[in-house]
Design an enzyme around this catalytic site. Structure first.
Site, PDB file in Angstrom:
ATOM      1  CB  CYS A  53      -0.916  -0.014   1.224  1.00 39.79           C
ATOM      2  SG  CYS A  53      -1.807   1.523   1.495  1.00 39.79           S
ATOM      3  N   GLY A  54       0.655   2.116  -0.978  1.00 39.28           N
ATOM      4  CA  GLY A  54       1.433   3.353  -1.078  1.00 39.28           C
ATOM      5  C   GLY A  54       1.250   4.278   0.107  1.00 39.28           C
ATOM      6  CG  HIS A  55      -2.447   6.174   0.907  1.00 36.58           C
ATOM      7  ND1 HIS A  55      -3.091   5.551  -0.110  1.00 36.58           N
ATOM      8  CD2 HIS A  55      -2.580   7.508   0.683  1.00 36.58           C
ATOM      9  CE1 HIS A  55      -3.607   6.453  -0.926  1.00 36.58           C
ATOM     10  NE2 HIS A  55      -3.311   7.654  -0.471  1.00 36.58           N
ATOM     11  CB  CYS A  56       0.758   1.263   4.277  1.00 30.97           C
ATOM     12  SG  CYS A  56      -0.992   0.859   4.425  1.00 30.97           S
TER      13      CYS A  56
END
Length: 96
Positions: A53-56
């Site tokens: 996950c990019g946000h993670c």
């Protein structure tokens, strides 16, 4: 004196075991230690994440920095994380 040394050794072993589950100051939780960690700490913020996950990925360095600052300040709030792709039962339980 012997009892004190045994008690001290037990505490040190527990500290070492707990440190093994740390990733840059963030406690790594799974099904095996989640409930115990939640019950034994006053305040906790748990990040359920997916490694892809990019946000993670963007949150991770800030989250780690916050965990270190909380520890340095000796505050009772602890930061933890759960890999939701590995710990599917926990993720499902908390509707992640």
């Amino acid at each position: 004196l012997v009892a004190a040394l045994i008690a001290r050794a037990t505490v040190n072993e527990e500290d070492e075991e707990e440190d093994e589950d740390l990733d840059d100051g963030v406690k790594v939780l799974g099904d095996d230690n989640f409930d115990n960690f939640i019950q034994s700490n006053e305040r906790i913020l748990v990040d359920f994440y997916a490694p892809w996950c990019g946000h993670c990925e963007q949150l991770e360095p800030e989250y780690e920095q916050a965990a270190v600052l909380l520890e340095e300040e000796r505050l009772t709030t602890r930061l933890a994380k759960v890999d939701a792709t590995v710990e599917a039962k926990l993720a499902e339980k908390f509707e992640v």
